[in-house]
Enzyme design. Structure first.
Site, PDB file in Angstrom:
ATOM      1  N   ASP A   1       0.808  -1.218   0.000  1.00 24.89           N
ATOM      2  CA  ASP A   1       0.000   0.000   0.000  1.00 24.89           C
ATOM      3  C   ASP A   1       0.845   1.275   0.000  1.00 24.89           C
ATOM      4  OD1 ASP A   1      -2.207  -1.662   0.112  1.00 24.89           O
ATOM      5  OD2 ASP A   1      -2.259  -1.630   2.302  1.00 24.89           O
TER       6      ASP A   1
ATOM      7  N   LYS B   1       1.845   2.035  -5.085  1.00 20.75           N
ATOM      8  CA  LYS B   1       2.380   1.446  -6.325  1.00 20.75           C
ATOM      9  C   LYS B   1       1.435   1.684  -7.497  1.00 20.75           C
ATOM     10  CE  LYS B   1       2.438  -2.555  -4.299  1.00 20.75           C
ATOM     11  NZ  LYS B   1       2.085  -2.159  -2.929  1.00 20.75           N
ATOM     12  N   GLY B   2       0.114   1.552  -7.226  1.00 25.76           N
ATOM     13  CA  GLY B   2      -0.869   1.708  -8.304  1.00 25.76           C
ATOM     14  C   GLY B   2      -0.735   3.054  -8.987  1.00 25.76           C
TER      15      GLY B   2
ATOM     16  N   ASN C   1      -5.208 -10.378  -3.431  1.00 28.23           N
ATOM     17  CA  ASN C   1      -4.906  -9.725  -2.151  1.00 28.23           C
ATOM     18  C   ASN C   1      -4.420  -8.295  -2.393  1.00 28.23           C
ATOM     19  OD1 ASN C   1      -2.593 -10.806  -3.352  1.00 28.23           O
ATOM     20  ND2 ASN C   1      -1.617 -11.434  -1.446  1.00 28.23           N
TER      21      ASN C   1
ATOM     22  N   GLY D   1      -4.434  -4.479  -3.810  1.00 26.10           N
ATOM     23  CA  GLY D   1      -5.437  -3.449  -4.103  1.00 26.10           C
ATOM     24  C   GLY D   1      -4.662  -2.221  -4.536  1.00 26.10           C
ATOM     25  N   HIS D   2      -4.618  -1.986  -5.835  1.00 27.93           N
ATOM     26  CA  HIS D   2      -3.820  -0.888  -6.379  1.00 27.93           C
ATOM     27  C   HIS D   2      -4.766   0.205  -6.862  1.00 27.93           C
ATOM     28  CE1 HIS D   2      -0.213  -3.793  -7.192  1.00 27.93           C
ATOM     29  NE2 HIS D   2      -0.562  -3.717  -5.932  1.00 27.93           N
ATOM     30  N   THR D   3      -4.679   1.358  -6.223  1.00 27.01           N
ATOM     31  CA  THR D   3      -5.640   2.428  -6.481  1.00 27.01           C
ATOM     32  C   THR D   3      -5.101   3.421  -7.498  1.00 27.01           C
ATOM     33  OG1 THR D   3      -6.177   2.242  -4.146  1.00 27.01           O
ATOM     34  CG2 THR D   3      -7.125   4.133  -5.321  1.00 27.01           C
TER      35      THR D   3
ATOM     36  N   GLN E   1       2.056  -6.190  -3.195  1.00 25.46           N
ATOM     37  CA  GLN E   1       2.467  -6.252  -1.781  1.00 25.46           C
ATOM     38  C   GLN E   1       3.751  -5.425  -1.592  1.00 25.46           C
ATOM     39  OE1 GLN E   1       1.427  -9.658  -3.238  1.00 25.46           O
ATOM     40  NE2 GLN E   1      -0.496  -8.681  -2.726  1.00 25.46           N
TER      41      GLN E   1
ATOM     42  N   THR F   1      -9.662  -4.891   1.697  1.00 22.59           N
ATOM     43  CA  THR F   1     -10.544  -5.373   2.769  1.00 22.59           C
ATOM     44  C   THR F   1     -11.228  -4.236   3.527  1.00 22.59           C
ATOM     45  OG1 THR F   1      -8.687  -5.340   4.303  1.00 22.59           O
ATOM     46  CG2 THR F   1      -9.097  -7.419   3.165  1.00 22.59           C
TER      47      THR F   1
ATOM     48  N   ARG G   1      -9.975  -2.678   5.875  1.00 23.78           N
ATOM     49  CA  ARG G   1      -9.506  -2.649   7.266  1.00 23.78           C
ATOM     50  C   ARG G   1      -8.676  -1.397   7.536  1.00 23.78           C
ATOM     51  NH1 ARG G   1      -6.226  -8.144   7.786  1.00 23.78           N
ATOM     52  NH2 ARG G   1      -5.742  -7.585   5.636  1.00 23.78           N
TER      53      ARG G   1
ATOM     54  N   LYS H   1       2.810  10.223  -0.868  1.00 28.04           N
ATOM     55  CA  LYS H   1       2.010  10.712   0.266  1.00 28.04           C
ATOM     56  C   LYS H   1       2.768  11.716   1.147  1.00 28.04           C
ATOM     57  CE  LYS H   1      -1.600   8.096   1.284  1.00 28.04           C
ATOM     58  NZ  LYS H   1      -2.561   7.025   1.645  1.00 28.04           N
TER      59      LYS H   1
HETATM   60  P1  GDP Z   1      -0.760   0.230  -3.541  1.00 27.71           P
HETATM   61  O1  GDP Z   1      -1.345  -1.037  -3.056  1.00 27.71           O
HETATM   62  O2  GDP Z   1       0.703   0.323  -3.282  1.00 27.71           O
HETATM   63  O3  GDP Z   1      -1.098   0.509  -4.983  1.00 27.71           O
HETATM   64  O4  GDP Z   1      -1.427   1.394  -2.677  1.00 27.71           O
HETATM   65  P2  GDP Z   1      -2.998   1.544  -2.333  1.00 27.71           P
HETATM   66  O5  GDP Z   1      -3.721   1.914  -3.568  1.00 27.71           O
HETATM   67  O6  GDP Z   1      -3.475   0.343  -1.600  1.00 27.71           O
HETATM   68  O7  GDP Z   1      -2.959   2.711  -1.274  1.00 27.71           O
HETATM   69  C1  GDP Z   1      -2.442   3.975  -1.554  1.00 27.71           C
HETATM   70  C2  GDP Z   1      -3.534   5.017  -1.296  1.00 27.71           C
HETATM   71  O8  GDP Z   1      -2.951   6.297  -1.239  1.00 27.71           O
HETATM   72  C3  GDP Z   1      -4.564   5.084  -2.407  1.00 27.71           C
HETATM   73  O9  GDP Z   1      -5.803   5.424  -1.839  1.00 27.71           O
HETATM   74  C4  GDP Z   1      -4.057   6.203  -3.302  1.00 27.71           C
HETATM   75  O10 GDP Z   1      -5.098   6.854  -4.030  1.00 27.71           O
HETATM   76  C5  GDP Z   1      -3.454   7.136  -2.269  1.00 27.71           C
HETATM   77  N1  GDP Z   1      -2.312   7.937  -2.719  1.00 27.71           N
HETATM   78  C6  GDP Z   1      -1.317   7.574  -3.578  1.00 27.71           C
HETATM   79  N2  GDP Z   1      -0.380   8.542  -3.649  1.00 27.71           N
HETATM   80  C7  GDP Z   1      -0.798   9.527  -2.812  1.00 27.71           C
HETATM   81  C8  GDP Z   1      -0.241  10.784  -2.422  1.00 27.71           C
HETATM   82  O11 GDP Z   1       0.841  11.189  -2.845  1.00 27.71           O
HETATM   83  N3  GDP Z   1      -0.948  11.529  -1.528  1.00 27.71           N
HETATM   84  C9  GDP Z   1      -2.134  11.118  -1.011  1.00 27.71           C
HETATM   85  N4  GDP Z   1      -2.742  11.907  -0.126  1.00 27.71           N
HETATM   86  N5  GDP Z   1      -2.697   9.943  -1.359  1.00 27.71           N
HETATM   87  C10 GDP Z   1      -2.024   9.143  -2.243  1.00 27.71           C
HETATM   88  P1  IMO Z   2      -0.865  -4.279  -2.207  1.00 28.54           P
HETATM   89  O1  IMO Z   2      -0.408  -4.884  -3.510  1.00 28.54           O
HETATM   90  C1  IMO Z   2      -0.969  -4.522   2.138  1.00 28.54           C
HETATM   91  C2  IMO Z   2      -0.974  -8.511   3.919  1.00 28.54           C
HETATM   92  C3  IMO Z   2      -2.228  -8.911   4.680  1.00 28.54           C
HETATM   93  C4  IMO Z   2      -1.637  -9.812   5.731  1.00 28.54           C
HETATM   94  C5  IMO Z   2      -0.527 -10.535   4.973  1.00 28.54           C
HETATM   95  C6  IMO Z   2      -0.926 -11.908   4.431  1.00 28.54           C
HETATM   96  O2  IMO Z   2      -2.163  -3.578  -2.279  1.00 28.54           O
HETATM   97  O3  IMO Z   2       0.224  -3.477  -1.579  1.00 28.54           O
HETATM   98  P2  IMO Z   2      -2.460 -12.677   2.395  1.00 28.54           P
HETATM   99  O4  IMO Z   2      -3.912 -12.415   2.120  1.00 28.54           O
HETATM  100  O5  IMO Z   2      -1.547 -12.214   1.322  1.00 28.54           O
HETATM  101  O6  IMO Z   2      -2.193 -14.089   2.809  1.00 28.54           O
HETATM  102  O7  IMO Z   2      -2.155 -11.793   3.723  1.00 28.54           O
HETATM  103  O8  IMO Z   2      -0.188  -9.695   3.871  1.00 28.54           O
HETATM  104  N1  IMO Z   2      -1.187  -8.072   2.528  1.00 28.54           N
HETATM  105  C7  IMO Z   2      -1.143  -6.794   2.126  1.00 28.54           C
HETATM  106  N2  IMO Z   2      -0.998  -5.661   2.848  1.00 28.54           N
HETATM  107  N3  IMO Z   2      -1.063  -4.451   0.808  1.00 28.54           N
HETATM  108  C8  IMO Z   2      -1.193  -5.580   0.059  1.00 28.54           C
HETATM  109  O9  IMO Z   2      -1.158  -5.572  -1.280  1.00 28.54           O
HETATM  110  C9  IMO Z   2      -1.271  -6.818   0.730  1.00 28.54           C
HETATM  111  N4  IMO Z   2      -1.430  -8.105   0.322  1.00 28.54           N
HETATM  112  C10 IMO Z   2      -1.353  -8.855   1.419  1.00 28.54           C
HETATM  113  O10 IMO Z   2      -2.872  -7.793   5.235  1.00 28.54           O
HETATM  114  O11 IMO Z   2      -1.023  -9.050   6.732  1.00 28.54           O
HETATM  115 MG    MG Z   3      -2.891  -1.698  -1.837  1.00 31.67          MG
END
Ligand code: GDP
Ligand code: IMO
Ligand code: MG
Length: 425
Positions: free
Chosen positions: A13, A16-17, A38, A40-42, A224, A301, A303, A331
């Site tokens: 999180d 990366k997305g 698992n 979630g790339h936003t 991840q 999820t 969470r 961020k």
């Molecule tokens: P990923 O799994 O690595 O792709 O990250 P996620 O999408 O799970 O979580 C990153 C969150 O931060 C998402 O809701 C994005 O829209 C948000 N985000 C990404 N870059 C920035 C930033 O520079 N500033 C802020 N405030 N939000 C960001």
């Molecule tokens: P992205 O690609 C954050 C975490 C779970 C748990 C552990 C094992 O969005 O960054 P799993 O379901 O893989 O067996 O869970 O890994 N986890 C992540 N945490 N971002 C993710 O993916 C994750 N994928 C798995 O919360 O702690």
């Molecule tokens: Mg994510």
């Protein structure tokens, strides 16, 4: 730019997305090589939020080729839903999405077992996403998996499925009555899936290697984060795949090569979802404040994410392990109201000072962070698009990270939208 790898340097999180979306405009092909739904790339595109779980983020750009390589575990229902979602959006996937026939399937019984095993672990639960990831990779290693190629031949599939279910029911009591372990329920699901998906199944190792030899720009999208890597992360509080840059060769079935850029995505502070040690975690109100400012709720999820200060000890380990040569720091805007800012530069472990991430990660739960403090900039930066226009104190924070990690920042993200990015040339 022939090959770029994007990896998360923390516990997932990191944003990366957003970075993959940004860089996919320069790529011909975007490849997912491990993990499953698992992830979630936003991506925020024209004020709309898209969350990609299984499809490579490049799918949002209509003309790009996207690959789900052999190292990914594919949940049939999730894949069908994601494809349908984009087709409904008028973003066609057909003819440009290629899925490895060697990829393993995440079956309904894997998702059941994920939840069941978490329940059994009780106090030692991992806090998985419940997406069946661990059990699917377990079956892969145990040679009890079902791959996409297996669904193409009905007789072979029926025989394989029957034997897999028989072994499961013999090893775990009281599964007979559950739909998830019913032969016909699983077979019907896979038959429906086959009709929808057979045109997408390819030898993706061949496709990627041809693209590479032809000098095409390939973007490898890690899921991840480094500290969730099954071998090198904070085991057992990890996922079940190789999340690091080295994992791409195995996950794609490619001979090792030196990628042109290995971009480590680093959130300007730390977060983690699920259980496991987290030395810089902020508890109580402090954690809650950072969670609110960063809107830190799981994209898969929902969470609440655990939040804390930036951990340079863990990041130095991640940079080395991945061979990161460029950083994307995300961020930064979230830290705008903090003064002072804290960065963890060492751990106190019993009577020792550790400057390196412990190889025995079971030590981590007894590590106390040693912090350096830096002044905060206390103003909004989300409208800034040039590095030199960032407040001096924000630049000093970034410089400190670069110095400690020995890698330069190429992208600074100051908001979730595509355009809220500073590119450093
Ligand atoms: P990923 O799994 O690595 O792709 O990250 P996620 O999408 O799970 O979580 C990153 C969150 O931060 C998402 O809701 C994005 O829209 C948000 N985000 C990404 N870059 C920035 C930033 O520079 N500033 C802020 N405030 N939000 C960001
Ligand atoms: P992205 O690609 C954050 C975490 C779970 C748990 C552990 C094992 O969005 O960054 P799993 O379901 O893989 O067996 O869970 O890994 N986890 C992540 N945490 N971002 C993710 O993916 C994750 N994928 C798995 O919360 O702690
Ligand atoms: Mg994510």
């Amino acid at each position: 730019m022939p090959s770029r790898v994007i990896v998360g340097c923390q516990w997932g999180d990191e944003g990366k997305g957003k970075i993959v979306d940004l860089l996919s405009c320069d790529a011909d092909m975007i490849v997912r090589f491990q993990g499953g739904a698992n992830a979630g790339h936003t991506v925020i595109k024209e004020n709309r939020k898209f969350v990609l779980h299984l499809l490579p983020t490049g799918i949002l750009r209509a003309e790009k080729q996207c690959v789900i390589a052999a190292g990914v575990v594919v949940d049939p229902s999730q894949l069908i839903d994601e494809i349908a979602f984009f087709e409904n959006e008028g973003i066609s996937v057909r003819g440009r999405l290629f899925i490895s026939g060697k990829a393993h399937l995440v079956m309904p019984y894997h998702k059941y077992l994920d939840r069941y095993l978490e329940g059994l672990r009780r106090a030692n639960s991992i806090g998985t996403t419940g997406r069946g990831i661990g059990p699917a990779y377990t079956d892969r290693a145990a040679r009890s998996g079902i791959r996409l190629y297996d669904i193409l031949n009905q007789d072979h599939l029926a025989e394989l499925l029957a034997s897999v279910l028989e072994v499961k029911k013999a090893s775990i009591p009281n599964l007979e009555h559950l739909q998830e372990f019913d032969f016909h329920y699983n077979l019907d699901l896979l038959c429906t899936f086959r009709e929808k998906i057979k045109g997408f199944i390819f030898d993706t190792a061949q496709l990627i290697s041809e693209a590479y030899s032809a000098g095409k720009a390939i973007l490898f999208e890690g899921a991840q984060g480094t500290l969730l890597d099954v071998d090198n992360g904070t085991y057992p509080y990890t996922t079940s795949s190789s999340t690091i840059a080295g994992g791409l060769f195995v996950g794609c079935g490619l001979a090792p090569f030196a990628p042109d850029e290995i971009i480590g995505v680093v959130k300007a502070y730390s977060t983690r979802v699920g259980e496991g040690p987290f030395p810089t975690e902020l508890k109580g109100d402090e954690g809650e404040t950072l969670r609110k400012r960063g809107a830190e709720f799981g994209a898969t999820t929902g969470r609440p994410r655990r939040c804390g200060w930036l951990d340079l000890v863990a990041l130095k380990y991640a940079v080395k392990l991945n061979g990161v040569n460029l950083l994307a720091i995300t961020k930064l805007d979230v830290l705008q109201d903090y003064d002072p800012l804290k960065l963890c530069i060492g751990y106190k472990y019993r009577n020792q000072i550790l400057e390196d991430f412990p190889d025995n990660t079971s030590f981590l739960k007894d590590c106390q962070p040693i912090y350096a403090e830096m002044p905060g900039w206390k103003c909004s930066i989300d409208g800034i698009r040039e590095y030199n226009k960032l407040p001096e104190k924000a630049r000093a924070y970034l410089n400190r990270i670069e110095q400690h990690l020995g890698a330069s920042a190429k992208y600074i993200s100051v908001g979730s939208a595509r355009e809220q990015t500073i590119k450093i040339s």
